[in-house]
Design a protein around this motif. Structure first.
Motif, PDB file in Angstrom:
ATOM      1  N   GLY A 122       2.133  40.454  45.620  1.00  0.00           N
ATOM      2  CA  GLY A 122       0.866  41.177  45.587  1.00  0.00           C
ATOM      3  C   GLY A 122      -0.312  40.273  45.246  1.00  0.00           C
ATOM      4  O   GLY A 122      -1.383  40.746  44.887  1.00  0.00           O
ATOM      5  N   ARG A 123      -0.111  38.968  45.362  1.00  0.00           N
ATOM      6  CA  ARG A 123      -1.196  38.040  45.060  1.00  0.00           C
ATOM      7  C   ARG A 123      -1.543  37.205  46.291  1.00  0.00           C
ATOM      8  O   ARG A 123      -0.646  36.654  46.943  1.00  0.00           O
ATOM      9  CB  ARG A 123      -0.769  37.095  43.936  1.00  0.00           C
ATOM     10  CG  ARG A 123      -1.722  37.095  42.735  1.00  0.00           C
ATOM     11  CD  ARG A 123      -1.217  36.199  41.632  1.00  0.00           C
ATOM     12  NE  ARG A 123      -1.513  34.794  41.914  1.00  0.00           N
ATOM     13  CZ  ARG A 123      -2.732  34.272  41.907  1.00  0.00           C
ATOM     14  NH1 ARG A 123      -3.763  35.014  41.628  1.00  0.00           N
ATOM     15  NH2 ARG A 123      -2.916  32.997  42.177  1.00  0.00           N
ATOM     16  N   ASP A 124      -2.830  37.122  46.584  1.00  0.00           N
ATOM     17  CA  ASP A 124      -3.279  36.384  47.751  1.00  0.00           C
ATOM     18  C   ASP A 124      -3.453  34.918  47.364  1.00  0.00           C
ATOM     19  O   ASP A 124      -4.357  34.569  46.622  1.00  0.00           O
ATOM     20  CB  ASP A 124      -4.618  36.973  48.221  1.00  0.00           C
ATOM     21  CG  ASP A 124      -4.953  36.551  49.637  1.00  0.00           C
ATOM     22  OD1 ASP A 124      -4.569  35.441  50.028  1.00  0.00           O
ATOM     23  OD2 ASP A 124      -5.585  37.339  50.344  1.00  0.00           O
ATOM     24  N   VAL A 125      -2.559  34.061  47.862  1.00  0.00           N
ATOM     25  CA  VAL A 125      -2.578  32.656  47.443  1.00  0.00           C
ATOM     26  C   VAL A 125      -3.163  31.715  48.493  1.00  0.00           C
ATOM     27  O   VAL A 125      -3.134  30.501  48.327  1.00  0.00           O
ATOM     28  CB  VAL A 125      -1.149  32.150  47.100  1.00  0.00           C
ATOM     29  CG1 VAL A 125      -0.671  32.772  45.809  1.00  0.00           C
ATOM     30  CG2 VAL A 125      -0.178  32.440  48.245  1.00  0.00           C
ATOM     31  N   ARG A 126      -3.691  32.324  49.573  1.00  0.00           N
ATOM     32  CA  ARG A 126      -4.313  31.451  50.564  1.00  0.00           C
ATOM     33  C   ARG A 126      -5.464  30.711  49.891  1.00  0.00           C
ATOM     34  O   ARG A 126      -6.125  31.258  49.013  1.00  0.00           O
ATOM     35  CB  ARG A 126      -4.869  32.284  51.732  1.00  0.00           C
ATOM     36  CG  ARG A 126      -3.790  32.992  52.505  1.00  0.00           C
ATOM     37  CD  ARG A 126      -4.409  33.915  53.535  1.00  0.00           C
ATOM     38  NE  ARG A 126      -5.218  34.957  52.921  1.00  0.00           N
ATOM     39  CZ  ARG A 126      -5.778  35.974  53.590  1.00  0.00           C
ATOM     40  NH1 ARG A 126      -5.614  36.065  54.880  1.00  0.00           N
ATOM     41  NH2 ARG A 126      -6.479  36.883  52.966  1.00  0.00           N
ATOM     42  N   HIS A 127      -5.705  29.504  50.328  1.00  0.00           N
ATOM     43  CA  HIS A 127      -6.803  28.664  49.812  1.00  0.00           C
ATOM     44  C   HIS A 127      -6.602  28.248  48.353  1.00  0.00           C
ATOM     45  O   HIS A 127      -7.530  27.735  47.739  1.00  0.00           O
ATOM     46  CB  HIS A 127      -8.167  29.373  49.921  1.00  0.00           C
ATOM     47  CG  HIS A 127      -8.371  30.103  51.205  1.00  0.00           C
ATOM     48  ND1 HIS A 127      -8.318  29.474  52.416  1.00  0.00           N
ATOM     49  CD2 HIS A 127      -8.631  31.407  51.481  1.00  0.00           C
ATOM     50  CE1 HIS A 127      -8.546  30.364  53.385  1.00  0.00           C
ATOM     51  NE2 HIS A 127      -8.728  31.534  52.839  1.00  0.00           N
ATOM     52  N   GLU A 128      -5.449  28.493  47.771  1.00  0.00           N
ATOM     53  CA  GLU A 128      -5.308  28.176  46.344  1.00  0.00           C
ATOM     54  C   GLU A 128      -4.478  26.933  46.071  1.00  0.00           C
ATOM     55  O   GLU A 128      -4.273  26.569  44.925  1.00  0.00           O
ATOM     56  CB  GLU A 128      -4.727  29.377  45.596  1.00  0.00           C
ATOM     57  CG  GLU A 128      -5.728  30.508  45.517  1.00  0.00           C
ATOM     58  CD  GLU A 128      -5.378  31.527  44.448  1.00  0.00           C
ATOM     59  OE1 GLU A 128      -4.468  31.275  43.646  1.00  0.00           O
ATOM     60  OE2 GLU A 128      -6.025  32.582  44.448  1.00  0.00           O
ATOM     61  N   GLY A 129      -3.943  26.334  47.098  1.00  0.00           N
ATOM     62  CA  GLY A 129      -3.249  25.077  46.906  1.00  0.00           C
ATOM     63  C   GLY A 129      -1.801  25.245  46.484  1.00  0.00           C
ATOM     64  O   GLY A 129      -1.331  26.345  46.203  1.00  0.00           O
ATOM     65  N   ILE A 130      -1.110  24.111  46.436  1.00  0.00           N
ATOM     66  CA  ILE A 130       0.339  24.121  46.197  1.00  0.00           C
ATOM     67  C   ILE A 130       0.686  24.604  44.789  1.00  0.00           C
ATOM     68  O   ILE A 130       1.714  25.253  44.583  1.00  0.00           O
ATOM     69  CB  ILE A 130       0.929  22.711  46.476  1.00  0.00           C
ATOM     70  CG1 ILE A 130       0.937  22.467  48.004  1.00  0.00           C
ATOM     71  CG2 ILE A 130       2.344  22.578  45.942  1.00  0.00           C
ATOM     72  CD1 ILE A 130       1.509  21.149  48.442  1.00  0.00           C
ATOM     73  N   GLU A 131      -0.198  24.342  43.807  1.00  0.00           N
ATOM     74  CA  GLU A 131       0.113  24.743  42.424  1.00  0.00           C
ATOM     75  C   GLU A 131       0.310  26.260  42.331  1.00  0.00           C
ATOM     76  O   GLU A 131       1.269  26.732  41.710  1.00  0.00           O
ATOM     77  CB  GLU A 131      -1.003  24.313  41.457  1.00  0.00           C
ATOM     78  CG  GLU A 131      -1.227  22.810  41.377  1.00  0.00           C
ATOM     79  CD  GLU A 131      -1.819  22.233  42.668  1.00  0.00           C
ATOM     80  OE1 GLU A 131      -2.563  22.954  43.362  1.00  0.00           O
ATOM     81  OE2 GLU A 131      -1.509  21.071  42.983  1.00  0.00           O
ATOM     82  N   ALA A 132      -0.597  27.004  42.960  1.00  0.00           N
ATOM     83  CA  ALA A 132      -0.480  28.472  42.931  1.00  0.00           C
ATOM     84  C   ALA A 132       0.810  28.912  43.610  1.00  0.00           C
ATOM     85  O   ALA A 132       1.489  29.832  43.141  1.00  0.00           O
ATOM     86  CB  ALA A 132      -1.694  29.106  43.623  1.00  0.00           C
ATOM     87  N   LEU A 133       1.170  28.222  44.700  1.00  0.00           N
ATOM     88  CA  LEU A 133       2.413  28.566  45.403  1.00  0.00           C
ATOM     89  C   LEU A 133       3.629  28.265  44.528  1.00  0.00           C
ATOM     90  O   LEU A 133       4.580  29.043  44.479  1.00  0.00           O
ATOM     91  CB  LEU A 133       2.511  27.793  46.724  1.00  0.00           C
ATOM     92  CG  LEU A 133       1.559  28.265  47.829  1.00  0.00           C
ATOM     93  CD1 LEU A 133       1.573  27.289  48.997  1.00  0.00           C
ATOM     94  CD2 LEU A 133       1.944  29.656  48.321  1.00  0.00           C
ATOM     95  N   GLU A 134       3.574  27.126  43.834  1.00  0.00           N
ATOM     96  CA  GLU A 134       4.655  26.758  42.899  1.00  0.00           C
ATOM     97  C   GLU A 134       4.883  27.884  41.908  1.00  0.00           C
ATOM     98  O   GLU A 134       6.002  28.323  41.673  1.00  0.00           O
ATOM     99  CB  GLU A 134       4.262  25.509  42.078  1.00  0.00           C
ATOM    100  CG  GLU A 134       4.251  24.201  42.811  1.00  0.00           C
ATOM    101  CD  GLU A 134       5.640  23.634  43.047  1.00  0.00           C
ATOM    102  OE1 GLU A 134       6.617  24.344  42.811  1.00  0.00           O
ATOM    103  OE2 GLU A 134       5.715  22.478  43.515  1.00  0.00           O
ATOM    104  N   ARG A 135       3.769  28.341  41.330  1.00  0.00           N
ATOM    105  CA  ARG A 135       3.815  29.362  40.300  1.00  0.00           C
ATOM    106  C   ARG A 135       4.423  30.653  40.850  1.00  0.00           C
ATOM    107  O   ARG A 135       5.303  31.242  40.253  1.00  0.00           O
ATOM    108  CB  ARG A 135       2.382  29.624  39.816  1.00  0.00           C
ATOM    109  CG  ARG A 135       2.263  29.945  38.361  1.00  0.00           C
ATOM    110  CD  ARG A 135       0.827  29.801  37.878  1.00  0.00           C
ATOM    111  NE  ARG A 135      -0.156  30.305  38.801  1.00  0.00           N
ATOM    112  CZ  ARG A 135      -1.153  29.563  39.318  1.00  0.00           C
ATOM    113  NH1 ARG A 135      -1.294  28.309  38.994  1.00  0.00           N
ATOM    114  NH2 ARG A 135      -2.018  30.097  40.146  1.00  0.00           N
ATOM    115  N   GLU A 136       3.933  31.047  42.031  1.00  0.00           N
ATOM    116  CA  GLU A 136       4.348  32.340  42.580  1.00  0.00           C
ATOM    117  C   GLU A 136       5.750  32.283  43.194  1.00  0.00           C
ATOM    118  O   GLU A 136       6.369  33.316  43.402  1.00  0.00           O
ATOM    119  CB  GLU A 136       3.356  32.817  43.641  1.00  0.00           C
ATOM    120  CG  GLU A 136       1.964  33.101  43.111  1.00  0.00           C
ATOM    121  CD  GLU A 136       1.931  34.189  42.053  1.00  0.00           C
ATOM    122  OE1 GLU A 136       2.772  35.100  42.109  1.00  0.00           O
ATOM    123  OE2 GLU A 136       1.087  34.093  41.142  1.00  0.00           O
TER     124      GLU A 136
END
Lengths: 234, 234
Positions: free
Chosen positions: B216-230
């Motif tokens: 439920g979180r939009d991670v586009r444009h947020e970089g690899i760190e946000a993807l790592e977290r999610e």
């Protein structure tokens, strides 16, 4: 059956998203025109500003997507209302990609301005950029007025843009053959032209969504004849 | 409050769209791999088949978009169900564009096969194409299993693909400088590499939608760190 109260809420929210979407369209059109302007004038500050401002476009994409989904979840629109929201969701994606292309143009422009390249076909690039900005504005205008009558025309402009792109490519190939040391920079110019050509595709997409929104018919992949038919006044 | 009956209908329809979407993903991945294969072997019949089969991808785009909109109109899904449908709508667009790029590769391949070009970096193109096919399959798999854990990895693969693309471009520039008569054909190869690189972007988009769908979180444009977290198991 939604109450009148609910319907009013829906309309207000829809109108607010519609307005923001048109602003986003205005912003990306401006990003493109600033990038091309800066490429001509060599104004590096504007180049950097275009690259930086793409963040605003990205933020707007996420916020508007959210707003559309919330609108569907809250009001469960159907028929024409639902088509309108779906059209907006598709448009958001295309407009964000226009922003991306403007940023790519600015980045390639940075390479070119810093070097001593003299053969950039500035007139042709400005001409084709002006064409796709016109396409984009007509497509946004069609959306604003819910009027699909320009769609066949926009598709025709898109074909013209493709032809101009091929012309620019041929010109660049000639430059590269005459002086192979220019190849690296010429490829930067080629990618700029390619980005402009892609923005034309996005503008055409937007105008096709408007046909779908107003007529309820999906005309993507159906060619100019279908657009001609659907764009006629009824 | 929807009845149990309605819910069951929703689930059945959703499952059918989900299945078709995965098949569409399989189809476009196959289109890419056939195009690259044919480019290596010089098999013109396959090239023509890839170009022809893009029509099926386009038809599937229109049909699946329709099915998603009908699903929303009929059942007015909210929360997770709505996110799932929205994810599918975004995926349809990206997968259709993957099909477009495969078609472009086949068309450029047609030019190259017909000429006597010997410098096509076949190994590199096959390598990078295999990478993006892997990315695409992992992203589709993440969607099928509703498991976003591969998203950071896919974003990393995308960076690697970008780097390989730049390497291929440098190699092509060298060829062009050595023999400027090759420039036109080298640009065909460059556009093929660019198409493959773009398919990597689309695969990354799909994997980001899956994060949104599940978290439920939009991670586009947020970089690899946000993807790592999610993407971490919760």
């Amino acid at each position: 059956m939604p109450s009148k109260h609910t319907l009013t809420h829906f309309d207000t929210e829809l109108e607010s998203i519609r307005k923001r979407l048109l602003e986003m369209g205005g912003l990306v059109a401006q990003q493109l025109s600033r990038a091309i302007e800066a490429l001509s004038s060599g104004d590096m500050a504007t180049i950097e500003a275009v690259i930086e401002d793409d963040r605003r476009v990205n933020e707007e994409e996420v916020a508007l997507d959210d707003a559309c989904i919330l609108l569907i979840a809250r009001h469960g629109p159907t028929a024409g209302d639902l088509r309108m929201v779906m059209t907006m969701i598709q448009m958001i994606t295309d407009l964000e990609r226009v922003g991306d292309e403007a940023k790519k143009i600015a980045k390639a422009g940075r390479q070119i301005i810093g070097s001593d390249v003299v053969f950039v076909p500035k007139v042709e690039l400005r001409h084709v950029a002006a064409m796709v900005i016109d396409m984009l504005q007509r497509a946004l205008d069609a959306f604003a007025r819910m009027d699909p009558s320009s769609s066949a025309d926009i598709a025709r402009q898109d074909k013209e843009v493709d032809a101009i792109f091929k012309g620019i490519m041929r010109q660049l190939i000639t430059y590269m053959m005459e002086d192979p040391r220019l190849i690296t920079r010429a490829l930067d110019v080629l990618f700029i032209a390619k980005s402009i050509e892609r923005i034309g595709d996005h503008a055409k997409n937007v105008s096709e969504y408007v046909v779908y929104m107003v007529r309820g018919r999906d005309v993507r992949h159906e060619g100019i004849e279908a657009l001609e038919r659907e764009s006629r006044v009824r």
